[in-house]
Design a protein around this motif. Structure first.
Motif, mmCIF file in Angstrom:
data_model
loop_
_atom_site.group_PDB
_atom_site.id
_atom_site.type_symbol
_atom_site.label_atom_id
_atom_site.label_comp_id
_atom_site.label_asym_id
_atom_site.label_seq_id
_atom_site.Cartn_x
_atom_site.Cartn_y
_atom_site.Cartn_z
ATOM 1 N N TYR A 300 36.808 20.355 48.749
ATOM 2 C CA TYR A 300 36.782 20.175 50.200
ATOM 3 C C TYR A 300 35.422 19.629 50.590
ATOM 4 C CZ TYR A 300 41.217 22.500 51.147
ATOM 5 O OH TYR A 300 42.560 22.808 51.213
ATOM 6 N N LEU A 302 32.952 18.042 53.895
ATOM 7 C CA LEU A 302 32.802 17.991 55.345
ATOM 8 C C LEU A 302 33.223 16.621 55.888
ATOM 9 C CD1 LEU A 302 29.457 19.851 56.079
ATOM 10 C CD2 LEU A 302 31.737 20.485 56.835
ATOM 11 N N LYS A 303 33.867 16.632 57.039
ATOM 12 C CA LYS A 303 34.401 15.395 57.597
ATOM 13 C C LYS A 303 33.327 14.517 58.214
ATOM 14 C CE LYS A 303 38.855 17.523 58.727
ATOM 15 N NZ LYS A 303 39.794 17.902 59.826
ATOM 16 N N LYS A 308 27.042 16.563 57.939
ATOM 17 C CA LYS A 308 26.595 16.822 56.564
ATOM 18 C C LYS A 308 25.075 16.828 56.480
ATOM 19 C CE LYS A 308 30.542 14.564 54.312
ATOM 20 N NZ LYS A 308 30.925 13.471 53.403
ATOM 21 N N LEU A 352 38.342 26.114 57.183
ATOM 22 C CA LEU A 352 38.072 24.794 56.590
ATOM 23 C C LEU A 352 38.483 23.660 57.527
ATOM 24 C CD1 LEU A 352 39.260 25.432 52.911
ATOM 25 C CD2 LEU A 352 36.935 25.459 53.808
ATOM 26 N N TYR A 355 36.569 20.504 57.196
ATOM 27 C CA TYR A 355 36.537 19.924 55.862
ATOM 28 C C TYR A 355 37.770 19.065 55.615
ATOM 29 C CZ TYR A 355 32.685 23.036 54.597
ATOM 30 O OH TYR A 355 31.474 23.689 54.540
#
Length: 381
Positions: A300, A302-303, A308, A352, A355
């Motif tokens: 997973y 981070l988007k 980040k 999550l 993520y």
């Protein structure tokens, strides 16, 4: 044998009594007589069906060679991985809120000492089994794969290629047929023989003509097609160097005790080493002389890229969450790796939500395996 017969036999020669346990669970005592000395004339008198007494006894006492069994492992509780522990915390918080809002339910909050595990219900509670998240003691054992493990292995490998339609049954058959290298984990004495983990390494050249292996190779090449440098390296391993490449497959239940991981991987790599010496043909021995391993896994990530960067400076939240803790070591030791967005129908846990489910392809040189084993053992200890 009557007492008279015994006396006559003892008059001819000298005997030694021995006791043995009768198979089948019943304990009984029986006397078996063993000849220790006999002259040639007496042998002729006591010869039966053309055989000497010594030859008859040798045939009677011959037993099949005992099979080598894997030792039963130490009893471990069902503990949680960091990922599963985070999910457990979220469920615990949700249940705590539900208890407050519903007067009929107990308002007692989970004990923090459980570290994310929901406190077990009392024995008199009428709650269903699915609400029980306590620690269960279980004895795990390692076994060689066998045909009866088919359904358990298929369940563990159900999402190996994510949502890809492919010959999963054929892939499971390959794993179960390769008994010299490969291990499955079960609970000792479990009648259902459910699988909690499996690990193996398949030579890509040896199984190159199998449809399932062709699909895996096409799947990997398709994912890296837009990254030319990685695509060239992967294509080289899958084609020209395929004789020296092993597909390392490791799938398990999320809550498998992490203490089992070092001996599980030790068993795999020890078997690979033994197979290079013990296999009956030179081709088979050479098929386990791996120089590279290819690993397909899931993480997973981070988007938000900016998020980040902020988190990387000061935050307790990880930029990457490894569902299998050994993947972090493999990732660090890999000669190259590639991440790709994963299309999945499974809903991510609430914690999550920031993520993205991501596929991870790694290439690890076989020379790095001793370092991996050492770091994995240190991490668990």
């Amino acid at each position: 044998m009557t007492d008279k017969t015994v006396q006559e036999a003892q008059a001819l020669c000298r005997w030694t009594p021995a006791w043995f346990q009768v198979a089948g669970g019943e304990l009984a005592k029986r006397r078996r007589w063993f000849l220790t000395s006999e002259n040639s004339e007496e042998k002729q008198k006591r010869s039966l069906s053309g055989k000497t007494t010594e030859e008859s006894m040798r045939s009677e006492l011959a037993k099949p060679r005992p099979k080598r069994h894997r030792p039963r492992l130490k009893s471990w509780p069902f503990t949680f991985s960091p990922f599963a522990r985070a999910c457990a915390r979220a469920r615990a918080r949700a249940r705590a809120r539900a208890r407050v809002q519903t007067p009929a339910l107990s308002k007692k909050k989970p004990d923090p000492s459980y570290q994310g595990l929901v406190q077990p219900q009392p024995e008199h509670s009428h709650s269903s089994d699915e609400d029980f998240d306590g620690v269960v003691q279980a004895d795990f054992s390692f076994f060689d794969p066998k045909p009866s493990d088919f359904h358990g292995a298929k369940t563990l490998l159900q999402t190996y290629l994510y949502n890809q339609e492919w010959d999963l049954s054929g892939f499971v058959d390959l794993i179960l047929e390769q008994t010299t290298v490969g291990t499955v984990v079960k609970i000792e004495g479990d009648e259902d023989e459910g699988l909690f983990a499996l690990v193996t390494a398949l030579n890509l050249y040896r199984y190159r003509e199998h449809k399932c292996i062709m699909t895996i190779k096409d799947f990997l090449l398709h994912k890296v097609r837009q990254e030319k440098g990685v695509a060239d390296k992967l294509s080289l391993l899958l084609e020209e160097q395929a004789r020296d490449v092993g597909l390392l497959v490791s799938q398990r239940m999320v809550n498998l005790p992490p203490q089992l991981l070092p001996p599980l991987y030790d068993a795999l790599f020890d078997e690979v080493s033994w197979a290079t010496e013990d296999e009956p043909t030179e081709d088979l021995r050479n098929s386990f002389k791996f120089k590279h391993y290819i690993i397909l896994s899931k993480i997973y990530v981070l988007k938000n890229v900016e998020q980040k960067r902020k988190l990387s400076n000061n935050s307790d939240e990880e930029v990457i969450i490894y569902l299998k803790l050994e993947d972090e070591i493999f990732h660090k030791l890999s000669s190259w790796s590639f991440c790709f967005p994963q299309q999945t129908q499974q809903l991510a846990p609430h914690e999550l939500r920031n993520y993205r489910s991501t596929g991870l392809i790694m290439a690890v040189e076989a020379d790095k395996i001793p370092i991996f084993r050492q770091e994995l053992a240190s991490l668990i200890d």
